[in-house]
Design an enzyme around this catalytic site. Structure first.
Site, PDB file in Angstrom:
ATOM      1  N   TYR A 122      -5.234 -35.259 -31.036  1.00 22.69           N
ATOM      2  CA  TYR A 122      -4.174 -34.570 -30.291  1.00 22.69           C
ATOM      3  C   TYR A 122      -4.693 -33.489 -29.347  1.00 22.69           C
ATOM      4  O   TYR A 122      -3.935 -32.905 -28.589  1.00 22.69           O
ATOM      5  CB  TYR A 122      -3.150 -33.973 -31.263  1.00 22.69           C
ATOM      6  CG  TYR A 122      -2.224 -35.036 -31.798  1.00 22.69           C
ATOM      7  CD1 TYR A 122      -2.748 -36.142 -32.435  1.00 22.69           C
ATOM      8  CD2 TYR A 122      -0.852 -34.947 -31.652  1.00 22.69           C
ATOM      9  CE1 TYR A 122      -1.924 -37.137 -32.918  1.00 22.69           C
ATOM     10  CE2 TYR A 122      -0.023 -35.937 -32.135  1.00 22.69           C
ATOM     11  CZ  TYR A 122      -0.568 -37.037 -32.768  1.00 22.69           C
ATOM     12  OH  TYR A 122       0.251 -38.022 -33.236  1.00 22.69           O
ATOM     13  N   LYS A 163      -9.137 -42.097 -43.527  1.00 22.26           N
ATOM     14  CA  LYS A 163      -9.675 -43.430 -43.232  1.00 22.26           C
ATOM     15  C   LYS A 163     -11.195 -43.301 -43.142  1.00 22.26           C
ATOM     16  O   LYS A 163     -11.814 -43.641 -42.124  1.00 22.26           O
ATOM     17  CB  LYS A 163      -9.045 -43.930 -41.920  1.00 22.26           C
ATOM     18  CG  LYS A 163      -9.304 -45.376 -41.586  1.00 22.26           C
ATOM     19  CD  LYS A 163      -8.611 -46.355 -42.506  1.00 22.26           C
ATOM     20  CE  LYS A 163      -8.991 -47.783 -42.140  1.00 22.26           C
ATOM     21  NZ  LYS A 163      -8.561 -48.755 -43.172  1.00 22.26           N
ATOM     22  N   ASP A 166      -3.917 -46.673 -44.541  1.00 20.94           N
ATOM     23  CA  ASP A 166      -3.195 -47.958 -44.534  1.00 20.94           C
ATOM     24  C   ASP A 166      -2.570 -48.225 -45.903  1.00 20.94           C
ATOM     25  O   ASP A 166      -1.431 -48.697 -46.002  1.00 20.94           O
ATOM     26  CB  ASP A 166      -4.105 -49.123 -44.084  1.00 20.94           C
ATOM     27  CG  ASP A 166      -5.514 -49.040 -44.650  1.00 20.94           C
ATOM     28  OD1 ASP A 166      -5.847 -48.013 -45.265  1.00 20.94           O
ATOM     29  OD2 ASP A 166      -6.277 -50.010 -44.488  1.00 20.94           O
ATOM     30  N   ASP A 182       1.392 -37.469 -38.409  1.00 18.95           N
ATOM     31  CA  ASP A 182       2.513 -37.721 -37.502  1.00 18.95           C
ATOM     32  C   ASP A 182       3.215 -39.018 -37.911  1.00 18.95           C
ATOM     33  O   ASP A 182       4.446 -39.080 -38.065  1.00 18.95           O
ATOM     34  CB  ASP A 182       1.956 -37.823 -36.068  1.00 18.95           C
ATOM     35  CG  ASP A 182       3.044 -37.791 -35.012  1.00 18.95           C
ATOM     36  OD1 ASP A 182       4.223 -37.628 -35.388  1.00 18.95           O
ATOM     37  OD2 ASP A 182       2.717 -37.920 -33.828  1.00 18.95           O
ATOM     38  N   ASP A 186       6.881 -39.514 -40.344  1.00 17.27           N
ATOM     39  CA  ASP A 186       8.048 -40.221 -39.803  1.00 17.27           C
ATOM     40  C   ASP A 186       8.440 -41.368 -40.730  1.00 17.27           C
ATOM     41  O   ASP A 186       9.620 -41.610 -40.978  1.00 17.27           O
ATOM     42  CB  ASP A 186       7.739 -40.790 -38.406  1.00 17.27           C
ATOM     43  CG  ASP A 186       8.152 -39.835 -37.297  1.00 17.27           C
ATOM     44  OD1 ASP A 186       8.343 -38.637 -37.597  1.00 17.27           O
ATOM     45  OD2 ASP A 186       8.292 -40.282 -36.143  1.00 17.27           O
TER      46      ASP A 186
END
Ligand code: ATP
Length: 346
Positions: free
Chosen positions: A126, A173, A206, A230, A234
């Site tokens: 970001y 990850k 994942d 993020d 959501d």
């Protein structure tokens, strides 16, 4: 008696309607509580401000926010980045905290979920460090620092300590991002040692995305980096119901900003049908944060009362139309204030 200086950023789309709701609740508490007072600095930012003042974050708005102890920020339209990113950077709001919870009579794919996502808010992809190495190849740089990782891990463990289950799942990850996410994990493991009471597990992002659908009750506090947070937060908001119910906090050492997760929702703006719950729950989070920062037990109790009223309304099937109810924005907010009156103020 404590007076808190609150800035209320009005925003775009459904922002003004939601701001009115929250402002009315603040006034009600201010007028009726024996010990909690507010000054409310209402300010404009976003697309409307850009049109009216030539800047998405006008100087006067910025100054008023700086003078306040916390900011309630309603959704902002297309110019969101020019408002939110500036405020996040200026105040170094490094922790993005989003609770996701099941409420009674709210349709969702889950039951009994009560989790919270703690997302690092200052670095990762970001930062926007992107360039073209040739006209067909784009490169993005990802920054993960030990300092920011330890700081967010500490925040997540502190959050977990205040919750019943005391469990942190670190989401990463590191099998692919072998340097950056390994550093993130190492930093988190280091911090975890300071919290022996908190259960600590690690999970690939994942796998987390799947588990959130398959068995969301396994999660309590999710600690993760900016981009993964993020997306995961959501997803968590949808797992527990509607986006109209999801609040978020952006927290720094000295200042914090509280907002609904959703955007300006121009499609329903001005129709008196927006759900104000997300912003009212953001208000509840602000009370909790201010209460802890200033050691104000009464404000923390008031936060619980706000959440209880929302709980009770949903149990009684008092809801706005977006979640299958029949009440308008204004009606729902009025019933909420009536019920707050009934249970009484601090
Ligand atoms: P952004 O692009 O910033 O995400 P958006 O308005 O396009 O903003 P969302 O905020 O994610 O998207 O909202 C998607 C849709 O969900 C809206 O268009 C609206 O119909 C609905 N919605 C969002 N918030 C609310 C709310 N508080 N009450 C009722 N419906 C809402």
């Amino acid at each position: 008696m404590t007076t808190y200086d609150i800035s209320l950023l009005v925003g775009d789309g459904i922002g003004p309607e939601l701001s009115d709701c929250v402002e009315r609740v603040l006034h009600e508490i201010h007028d009726r509580s024996s010990c909690i007072r507010f000054t409310i600095g209402k300010v404009e930012a976003g697309d409307n401000a850009l049109k009216n003042f030539g800047k998405a974050l006008p100087d006067e708005t910025f100054e008023k926010i700086k003078e306040s102890q916390a900011c309630l920020k309603s959704p902002v339209g297309e110019s969101a980045a020019d408002v939110v990113l500036v405020l996040r950077r200026y105040f170094d709001l490094y922790a993005n905290v989003r609770p996701s919870k099941n409420y009674a009579n709210i349709d969702s794919i889950s039951t009994n979920v009560d989790l919270i996502t703690v997302r690092e808010n200052t670095e990762d992809l970001y930062l926007g460090w992107e360039f073209l190495s040739d006209e067909d190849t784009a490169i993005s740089l990802r920054k993960i620092s030990r300092f920011a990782s330890q700081r967010i891990a500490k925040h997540a463990f502190e959050v977990a300590m205040k919750r019943d289950r005391k469990k942190v799942t670190i989401v990463h990850k590191s099998n692919v991002l072998r340097i950056s996410d390994r550093l993130f994990i190492e930093a988190s493991r280091e911090i975890s040692k300071q919290y022996p009471e908190v259960e600590f597990e690690e999970m690939y992002v994942d796998a987390c995305a799947m588990e959130l659908i398959r068995r969301p009750t396994r999660f309590d506090t999710i600690l993760t980096t900016n981009l993964f947070g993020d997306i995961i937060s959501d997803e968590a908001a949808q797992v527990t119901g509607s986006i109209g119910l999801a609040p978020a906090a952006n927290i720094g050492e000295k200042f914090a900003m509280f907002e609904p997760v959703h955007g300006a929702a121009f499609d329903i703006a001005g129709k008196n049908i927006a759900n104000p719950t997300s912003f009212i729950l953001a208000l509840k989070m602000m009370f909790d944060w201010l209460g802890q920062k200033y050691n104000d037990r009464k404000l923390i109790n008031q936060a619980s009362k706000v959440e209880k009223v929302i709980d009770d309304l949903f149990k009684a099937n008092v809801k706005t139309k977006d979640i299958g109810g029949k009440f308008s924005t204004i009606e729902f907010n009025q019933i909420l204030m009536n019920n707050l009156n009934e249970i009484g103020y601090e």
